[in-house]
Design a protein around this motif. Structure first.
Motif, PDB file in Angstrom:
ATOM      1  N   LEU A  20      93.644  33.401  30.772  1.00 61.48           N
ATOM      2  CA  LEU A  20      94.175  34.355  31.739  1.00 61.48           C
ATOM      3  C   LEU A  20      95.027  35.426  31.101  1.00 61.48           C
ATOM      4  CD1 LEU A  20      94.718  35.134  34.696  1.00 61.48           C
ATOM      5  CD2 LEU A  20      96.680  33.655  34.607  1.00 61.48           C
ATOM      6  N   GLY A  21      94.812  36.658  31.571  1.00 56.34           N
ATOM      7  CA  GLY A  21      95.723  37.717  31.204  1.00 56.34           C
ATOM      8  C   GLY A  21      96.440  38.233  32.418  1.00 56.34           C
ATOM      9  N   LEU A  22      96.279  37.538  33.580  1.00 56.76           N
ATOM     10  CA  LEU A  22      96.932  37.974  34.802  1.00 56.76           C
ATOM     11  C   LEU A  22      98.259  37.264  34.963  1.00 56.76           C
ATOM     12  CD1 LEU A  22      93.816  37.980  37.141  1.00 56.76           C
ATOM     13  CD2 LEU A  22      94.926  39.942  36.127  1.00 56.76           C
ATOM     14  N   ALA A  23      98.841  37.452  36.106  1.00 54.41           N
ATOM     15  CA  ALA A  23     100.194  36.954  36.284  1.00 54.41           C
ATOM     16  C   ALA A  23     100.269  35.458  36.455  1.00 54.41           C
ATOM     17  CB  ALA A  23     100.829  37.642  37.499  1.00 54.41           C
ATOM     18  N   ALA A  24      99.265  34.807  37.015  1.00 56.74           N
ATOM     19  CA  ALA A  24      99.458  33.402  37.260  1.00 56.74           C
ATOM     20  C   ALA A  24      98.342  32.518  36.809  1.00 56.74           C
ATOM     21  CB  ALA A  24      99.748  33.147  38.715  1.00 56.74           C
ATOM     22  N   PHE A 121     101.802  33.831  44.798  1.00 55.22           N
ATOM     23  CA  PHE A 121     101.245  33.209  43.601  1.00 55.22           C
ATOM     24  C   PHE A 121     101.206  34.188  42.436  1.00 55.22           C
ATOM     25  CE2 PHE A 121      97.571  31.228  41.281  1.00 55.22           C
ATOM     26  CZ  PHE A 121      98.237  30.059  40.962  1.00 55.22           C
ATOM     27  N   SER A 122     100.869  35.438  42.718  1.00 55.85           N
ATOM     28  CA  SER A 122     100.723  36.420  41.654  1.00 55.85           C
ATOM     29  C   SER A 122     102.052  36.756  40.974  1.00 55.85           C
ATOM     30  CB  SER A 122     100.088  37.700  42.203  1.00 55.85           C
ATOM     31  OG  SER A 122     100.903  38.263  43.207  1.00 55.85           O
ATOM     32  N   SER A 123     103.170  36.439  41.621  1.00 56.79           N
ATOM     33  CA  SER A 123     104.485  36.769  41.071  1.00 56.79           C
ATOM     34  C   SER A 123     105.168  35.581  40.403  1.00 56.79           C
ATOM     35  CB  SER A 123     105.408  37.272  42.198  1.00 56.79           C
ATOM     36  OG  SER A 123     104.845  38.362  42.882  1.00 56.79           O
ATOM     37  N   LEU A 125     104.843  33.220  37.913  1.00 57.68           N
ATOM     38  CA  LEU A 125     105.161  33.009  36.501  1.00 57.68           C
ATOM     39  C   LEU A 125     106.199  34.013  36.001  1.00 57.68           C
ATOM     40  CD1 LEU A 125     101.839  31.979  34.765  1.00 57.68           C
ATOM     41  CD2 LEU A 125     103.558  30.592  35.904  1.00 57.68           C
ATOM     42  N   ALA A 126     106.069  35.264  36.419  1.00 55.13           N
ATOM     43  CA  ALA A 126     107.053  36.267  36.015  1.00 55.13           C
ATOM     44  C   ALA A 126     108.427  35.908  36.563  1.00 55.13           C
ATOM     45  CB  ALA A 126     106.627  37.643  36.498  1.00 55.13           C
ATOM     46  N   GLN A 127     108.487  35.384  37.767  1.00 54.87           N
ATOM     47  CA  GLN A 127     109.766  35.017  38.356  1.00 54.87           C
ATOM     48  C   GLN A 127     110.416  33.855  37.616  1.00 54.87           C
ATOM     49  OE1 GLN A 127     108.268  34.462  42.345  1.00 54.87           O
ATOM     50  NE2 GLN A 127     109.149  36.413  43.037  1.00 54.87           N
ATOM     51  N   VAL A 128     109.591  32.918  37.155  1.00 56.79           N
ATOM     52  CA  VAL A 128     110.137  31.815  36.354  1.00 56.79           C
ATOM     53  C   VAL A 128     110.652  32.331  35.016  1.00 56.79           C
ATOM     54  CG1 VAL A 128     109.568  29.661  35.148  1.00 56.79           C
ATOM     55  CG2 VAL A 128     108.697  30.061  37.464  1.00 56.79           C
ATOM     56  N   GLN A 129     109.865  33.165  34.359  1.00 56.57           N
ATOM     57  CA  GLN A 129     110.271  33.676  33.049  1.00 56.57           C
ATOM     58  C   GLN A 129     111.507  34.565  33.155  1.00 56.57           C
ATOM     59  OE1 GLN A 129     109.252  32.523  30.339  1.00 56.57           O
ATOM     60  NE2 GLN A 129     110.059  33.940  28.819  1.00 56.57           N
ATOM     61  N   ASN A 130     111.660  35.246  34.294  1.00 59.04           N
ATOM     62  CA  ASN A 130     112.833  36.091  34.512  1.00 59.04           C
ATOM     63  C   ASN A 130     114.027  35.327  35.084  1.00 59.04           C
ATOM     64  OD1 ASN A 130     111.480  38.368  33.604  1.00 59.04           O
ATOM     65  ND2 ASN A 130     110.722  38.893  35.644  1.00 59.04           N
ATOM     66  N   LYS A 131     113.872  34.009  35.209  1.00 59.25           N
ATOM     67  CA  LYS A 131     114.934  33.103  35.654  1.00 59.25           C
ATOM     68  C   LYS A 131     115.343  33.308  37.105  1.00 59.25           C
ATOM     69  CE  LYS A 131     116.765  32.273  31.020  1.00 59.25           C
ATOM     70  NZ  LYS A 131     117.967  32.169  30.162  1.00 59.25           N
ATOM     71  N   GLN A 132     114.381  33.779  37.916  1.00 53.31           N
ATOM     72  CA  GLN A 132     114.611  33.758  39.351  1.00 53.31           C
ATOM     73  C   GLN A 132     114.393  32.360  39.902  1.00 53.31           C
ATOM     74  OE1 GLN A 132     112.063  37.642  39.547  1.00 53.31           O
ATOM     75  NE2 GLN A 132     113.012  37.384  41.558  1.00 53.31           N
ATOM     76  N   PHE A 133     113.549  31.588  39.200  1.00 56.86           N
ATOM     77  CA  PHE A 133     113.345  30.174  39.495  1.00 56.86           C
ATOM     78  C   PHE A 133     113.462  29.394  38.192  1.00 56.86           C
ATOM     79  CE2 PHE A 133     110.540  32.205  42.764  1.00 56.86           C
ATOM     80  CZ  PHE A 133     111.260  31.817  43.885  1.00 56.86           C
ATOM     81  N   GLN A 187      94.789  36.681  44.597  1.00 58.95           N
ATOM     82  CA  GLN A 187      95.187  37.566  43.510  1.00 58.95           C
ATOM     83  C   GLN A 187      96.017  36.835  42.458  1.00 58.95           C
ATOM     84  OE1 GLN A 187      96.867  41.335  44.747  1.00 58.95           O
ATOM     85  NE2 GLN A 187      98.266  41.341  43.011  1.00 58.95           N
ATOM     86  N   GLY A 188      95.660  37.049  41.180  1.00 61.56           N
ATOM     87  CA  GLY A 188      96.430  36.507  40.082  1.00 61.56           C
ATOM     88  C   GLY A 188      96.081  35.102  39.657  1.00 61.56           C
ATOM     89  N   THR A 189      95.059  34.504  40.263  1.00 58.50           N
ATOM     90  CA  THR A 189      94.700  33.129  39.937  1.00 58.50           C
ATOM     91  C   THR A 189      93.647  33.065  38.841  1.00 58.50           C
ATOM     92  OG1 THR A 189      92.969  33.130  41.618  1.00 58.50           O
ATOM     93  CG2 THR A 189      95.152  32.366  42.306  1.00 58.50           C
ATOM     94  N   VAL A 190      93.412  31.857  38.334  1.00 58.32           N
ATOM     95  CA  VAL A 190      92.298  31.608  37.425  1.00 58.32           C
ATOM     96  C   VAL A 190      91.003  32.133  38.030  1.00 58.32           C
ATOM     97  CG1 VAL A 190      90.800  29.745  36.566  1.00 58.32           C
ATOM     98  CG2 VAL A 190      93.248  29.625  36.196  1.00 58.32           C
ATOM     99  N   GLN A 191      90.838  31.906  39.320  1.00 61.81           N
ATOM    100  CA  GLN A 191      89.596  32.291  39.979  1.00 61.81           C
ATOM    101  C   GLN A 191      89.440  33.814  40.028  1.00 61.81           C
ATOM    102  OE1 GLN A 191      91.896  30.026  41.440  1.00 61.81           O
ATOM    103  NE2 GLN A 191      90.779  28.371  40.427  1.00 61.81           N
ATOM    104  N   ASP A 192      90.537  34.534  40.164  1.00 59.70           N
ATOM    105  CA  ASP A 192      90.508  35.993  40.107  1.00 59.70           C
ATOM    106  C   ASP A 192      89.998  36.439  38.738  1.00 59.70           C
ATOM    107  OD1 ASP A 192      91.012  38.738  40.144  1.00 59.70           O
ATOM    108  OD2 ASP A 192      93.089  38.552  40.822  1.00 59.70           O
ATOM    109  N   ASP A 193      90.570  35.891  37.689  1.00 52.88           N
ATOM    110  CA  ASP A 193      90.159  36.263  36.335  1.00 52.88           C
ATOM    111  C   ASP A 193      88.718  35.843  36.046  1.00 52.88           C
ATOM    112  OD1 ASP A 193      90.329  35.459  33.092  1.00 52.88           O
ATOM    113  OD2 ASP A 193      91.251  37.348  33.672  1.00 52.88           O
TER     114      ASP A 193
END
Length: 309
Positions: A20-24, A121-123, A125-133, A187-193
């Motif tokens: 994956l090169g997408l968000a999730a 879902f699309s947001s 991983l970025a939210q985890v990496q940015n420490k929102q979660f 949007q942003g899933t394995v299936q999207d990619d």
């Protein structure tokens, strides 16, 4: 170490590794970009697991005060609200499902409260990496590409995906997906990619599982390429829909996402996961949420040191 995963579930060959090169949650195949290319071919039905840890730190050595949490003593978890049986909100307003109840059990082992919040879902991983979660809980398939930007625990489930259609649809499985068909994905899933980069089609993207499934039911799209767990949770008797085909992804297990710089939390969650595997909690939750599912004998959650009871 080689770990042989489940070889087939319903009818299909084994899924190839999805990148994956997408968000999730994504795909490469032997013939990417060609409409109708079969991303499910080419696997030797084995995978070399480069990531599962050989062992974990002892649970008694975990110090909750050293986990760099947003709120000390509490795991703040980003999850979804509409993807049963894994991650959803029940009729009482409680965040529940296999993934979330397993994480609650892990938190209890670590003496941590677990607090869930809904997100897209699309947001996530970025939210985890940015420490929102502190943690992302959403049946997230691990890939090499994702690991460049986020940390993952050891696996707690294996991954597989499905094609959902109307019962009288022309599409009978993955081989029937190609140009001229309206294929829905979240949007942003394995299936999207997979649809975009492996099949070479432009899917119809939706923000959530309920909406994409509704569009299958009302005929607005020809099929939904879905995580199999979510497909099983959505398709119900009387809907005039069917899971046309479901296939195992042997290369990428399902794991919780953690900020890539927080090794202490990652190690702690891995210790907690082994603990709930060893005491039988993982088995109990599988029986509760997947009553008809058989756990493959050559697959196990957690580290390489833990054994299913």
């Amino acid at each position: 170490m080689e770990r042989n995963f489940l070889r087939r579930l319903i009818t299909a060959p084994v899924a190839v590794a999805l990148v994956l090169g997408l968000a999730a949650c994504g795909g490469s195949a032997s013939d990417p970009g060609t409409p109708g290319a079969n991303a499910l071919s080419g696997s030797d039905q084995e995978s070399t697991d480069k990531y599962t840890t050989e062992k974990v730190i002892p649970l008694e050595e975990v110090d909750p005060a050293q986990l760099d949490l947003i709120t000390e003593g509490t795991l703040r978890v980003g999850t979804l609200s509409d993807a049963p049986p894994n991650i959803f909100i029940d009729e009482t307003g409680k965040f529940t499902g296999f993934d979330n109840e397993l994480l609650r059990a892990i938190g209890k082992k670590l003496d941590l409260e677990v607090e869930f919040a809904s997100t897209d879902f699309s947001s996530l991983l970025a939210q985890v990496q940015n420490k929102q979660f502190d943690v992302g809980s959403s049946s997230i398939s691990t890939t090499d590409s994702r690991r460049e930007n986020i940390g993952f625990t050891n696996g707690y489930d294996f991954g597989y995906m499905a094609v959902v259609t109307k019962t009288d649809a022309e599409i009978k499985g993955f081989d029937d997906i190609g140009d001229g068909k309206r294929i829905g994905v979240v949007q942003g899933t394995v299936q999207d990619d997979y649809a975009t980069n492996t099949l070479g089609i432009e899917p119809v993207r939706f923000y959530d599982y309920n909406t994409v499934y509704s569009n299958v039911r009302n005929g607005q799209i020809d099929a939904w390429v879905a995580p199999s767990q979510q497909a099983e949770g959505q398709v119900k008797k009387g809907d005039e829909t069917v899971i046309a085909e479901s296939v195992i992804n042997t290369q990428n297990f399902t794991a919780y996402a953690v900020n890539s710089g927080n090794k202490e939390l990652l190690d702690a969650l891995n210790s907690g996961l082994d603990a709930v595997v060893e005491d039988g909690t993982w088995n109990e939750l599988v029986k509760e949420w997947y009553p008809e599912r058989e756990v493959p004998k050559d697959w196990a959650p957690g580290s390489q040191a833990v054994k299913l009871p």
